[in-house]
Design a protein around this motif. Structure first.
Motif, PDB file in Angstrom:
ATOM      1  N   ASP A 216     -43.943  36.078   2.754  1.00 31.79           N
ATOM      2  CA  ASP A 216     -42.744  36.844   2.396  1.00 31.79           C
ATOM      3  C   ASP A 216     -40.990  36.132   2.914  1.00 31.79           C
TER       4      ASP A 216
ATOM      5  N   TYR B 139     -33.687  41.058   3.222  1.00 31.69           N
ATOM      6  CA  TYR B 139     -35.078  41.407   4.143  1.00 31.69           C
ATOM      7  C   TYR B 139     -34.779  40.486   5.288  1.00 31.69           C
TER       8      TYR B 139
ATOM      9  N   CYS C 172     -41.627  45.637  -3.403  1.00 32.66           N
ATOM     10  CA  CYS C 172     -42.170  44.100  -3.123  1.00 32.66           C
ATOM     11  C   CYS C 172     -42.685  44.687  -5.086  1.00 32.66           C
TER      12      CYS C 172
ATOM     13  N   CYS D 114     -39.275  45.012  -6.231  1.00 36.29           N
ATOM     14  CA  CYS D 114     -38.045  43.515  -6.472  1.00 36.29           C
ATOM     15  C   CYS D 114     -38.834  43.132  -7.837  1.00 36.29           C
TER      16      CYS D 114
ATOM     17  N   ARG E  42     -35.417  43.881  -1.337  1.00 36.85           N
ATOM     18  CA  ARG E  42     -35.669  43.210  -0.134  1.00 36.85           C
ATOM     19  C   ARG E  42     -35.521  43.675   1.318  1.00 36.85           C
TER      20      ARG E  42
ATOM     21  N   ALA F 148     -38.514  46.082   1.316  1.00 34.03           N
ATOM     22  CA  ALA F 148     -40.072  45.470   2.125  1.00 34.03           C
ATOM     23  C   ALA F 148     -39.418  45.055   3.456  1.00 34.03           C
TER      24      ALA F 148
ATOM     25  N   PHE G 182     -42.515  38.656  -5.696  1.00 31.10           N
ATOM     26  CA  PHE G 182     -43.119  39.335  -5.582  1.00 31.10           C
ATOM     27  C   PHE G 182     -44.106  40.033  -6.016  1.00 31.10           C
ATOM     28  N   TYR G 183     -44.348  40.128  -7.020  1.00 30.60           N
ATOM     29  CA  TYR G 183     -45.642  41.385  -7.911  1.00 30.60           C
ATOM     30  C   TYR G 183     -47.267  40.239  -6.578  1.00 30.60           C
TER      31      TYR G 183
ATOM     32  N   ASN H 162     -47.852  39.597  -4.727  1.00 29.79           N
ATOM     33  CA  ASN H 162     -47.841  40.495  -2.898  1.00 29.79           C
ATOM     34  C   ASN H 162     -49.169  41.906  -2.946  1.00 29.79           C
TER      35      ASN H 162
END
Length: 493
Positions: free
Chosen positions: A14, A42, A77, A80, A93, A96, A155-156, A158
């Motif tokens: 990430d 992040y 995530c 996001c 972010r 996350a 992001f997906y 994850n």
């Protein structure tokens, strides 16, 4: 190990997967001038909160804390991926990052809980391999998702990996911890120290992130943020020494030279490793006219040799129980390797590039996890969680500060040399430096531009040479501490 390995992979990937998607994100959300905050938010929360997870896991237990970190990370995530505007994305972010801060430290802490010190090097070395894989896979996957699917999948992706990690940890991870009421555990938290530490780190990081980019380094706002940040850190140290009954970072740890040497060393090593990961692709992109994907592929010798160095050091430590000699050898090799990287030029061939990367990567890999082993062998087992979290923090803060320093050096060289080249559209080239290879300019101007970038990158790497040399010199002072064969006891060094 599978579950924890996935957890480490999530946290590491990430950090890099978003980079290649940022231009497309800025374009689609119509906020190109704010996209740097997608990465910075992040990094800000992840770095600031990293030291806290060691103590929190001592208070609340390893499993609840890592599950909290993982769930917060996945929720961030998911938001996001669904974000419809830049502000939602930036806030998500940051959320996350709160979870990501705990994933790396908690996974290493848990390994330290369940594996005796004399066998721990191989397991921690495996996490070094995960770091290398994630560092390569991140930019490649980010570019592929952005080009062929959607930036939202950056992001997906994850979520399914995180779901597997969550299930494995819930079903298989059994680590006993102290019982007691939630209120009693909450009373153990050092709230003043937490506020001072997080506040100090946030102010310092904001000054680093803004300095030289949004504001000049001598701007009064940057100076004020540095002053406030370091003031809060000093107040934190005083609070931990004189007021905290359960200090977040026990200051007595810094009375032992092994810990001080290793923390300083990993700070410098963080600068060197992240400098290679972020700035060598620019060399491949501009000088060699490689695509972003191919530039990432060309980092493979560096990352794979780091993995090999990790494995070699793990095997040696397990067989001999010796650590400090590995740091001597590794830091010597890394110093030679980074010195060779500064000699790269427009005339360098593939053999030079691969060879230099192999040397620097192998040397760094040899002592990257070895220094953590030295820290853990110095501390009592009851202090391992805090020692490990702080070790990761110093590496992260070194990487963050190092990128700002290297960027400032590189930009200073470019700002000095590029305006002297006639016939270039510097505004267009600033956005896409590699376009010099297709732009309609004279061959002389193209060569001068490429040479300017070569000079800028090599100059940025020069400060890393003495940093690696300092690691070698400091490592001579490391005290040998026999590695424990049980999960109790400890010996300070």
């Amino acid at each position: 190990m599978i579950g924890l390995g996935f957890g480490v992979f999530l946290a590491f990937i990430d950090m890099t997967i978003v980079a290649t998607a940022l231009p497309e994100i800025g374009s689609q959300l119509e906020a190109f001038d704010e996209i740097t905050w997608v990465a910075s938010s992040y990094m800000l929360t992840a770095t600031a909160l990293q030291p806290l997870y060691g103590k929190f896991s001592d208070i609340f237990g390893r499993v609840p804390v890592i599950l909290f970190a993982l769930v917060v990370f996945l929720v961030g995530c998911a938001i996001c991926g669904a974000a419809q505007n830049i502000m939602t994305l930036i806030i998500a972010r940051g959320l996350a990052g709160i979870g990501g801060a705990g994933l790396v430290s908690l996974c290493m802490i848990i390994i330290s809980d369940i594996v005796p010190l004399n066998k721990r090097a191989l397991f921690l070395g495996a996490f070094g391999g995960v770091f290398a894989i994630a560092s390569i896979a991140g930019p490649l996957l980010g570019g592929a998702f952005t080009d062929y699917v959607s930036w939202r999948w950056v992001f997906y992706i994850n979520l399914p990996i995180g779901a597997v990690t969550l299930i494995v940890i819930i079903l298989f991870l059994r680590i006993p911890h102290k019982s007691g009421s939630i209120l009693a555990k909450l009373r153990k938290i050092d709230y003043l120290g937490t506020f001072l530490l997080v506040g100090g780190i946030v102010f310092i990081l904001l000054a680093i992130l803004w300095g030289g980019k949004d504001y000049p380094w001598d701007d009064k706002r940057i100076i004020a943020f540095f002053c406030i940040g370091f003031g809060l850190i000093i107040a934190f140290v005083l609070s931990e020494v004189y007021f905290a009954s359960e200090p977040i970072i026990p200051m007595e740890l810094f009375r032992f030279r092994n810990v001080c040497i290793c923390y300083t060393s990993v700070f410098f090593l963080g600068i060197g490793i992240m400098g290679a990961i972020f700035y060598l692709p620019i060399y491949f992109n501009v000088v060699r006219n490689d695509s972003a994907t191919m530039a990432g592929v060309k980092l493979l010798p560096f990352m794979l040799s780091m993995v090999f160095g990790n494995v070699v050091s793990g095997v040696i430590i397990q067989k001999t129980g010796r650590c400090r000699e590995i740091v001597w050898v590794g830091s010597s090799i890394a110093t030679v390797g980074v010195g060779l990287l500064t000699t790269l030029s427009r005339a360098s061939n593939a053999g030079n590039e691969v060879g230099y990367l192999l040397i620097f990567g192998f040397g760094s890999g040899l002592f990257f996890q070895t220094m953590l082993m030295i820290c853990q062998s110095t501390a009592e087992e009851s202090e391992v969680a805090v020692v490990t979290a702080c070790y990761n923090f110093f590496q992260t803060i070194g990487a963050t500060l190092g990128l700002a320093i290297l960027s400032a050096i590189m930009n200073n060289v470019l700002n000095t040399r590029l305006p002297l080249i006639e016939g270039l559209d510097l505004a267009a080239l600033a956005a896409a430096p590699s376009s010099i290879n297709t732009m309609d300019v004279s061959e002389e101007a193209r060569i001068q531009f490429i040479d300017a970038y070569v000079k800028a990158i090599s100059t940025a790497f020069i400060p890393i040479i003495p940093m690696m040399g300092v690691i070698f010199l400091m490592s001579l002072g490391i005290k040998h501490v026999p590695l424990r064969k049980t999960l109790t006891g400890g010996a300070h060094g």
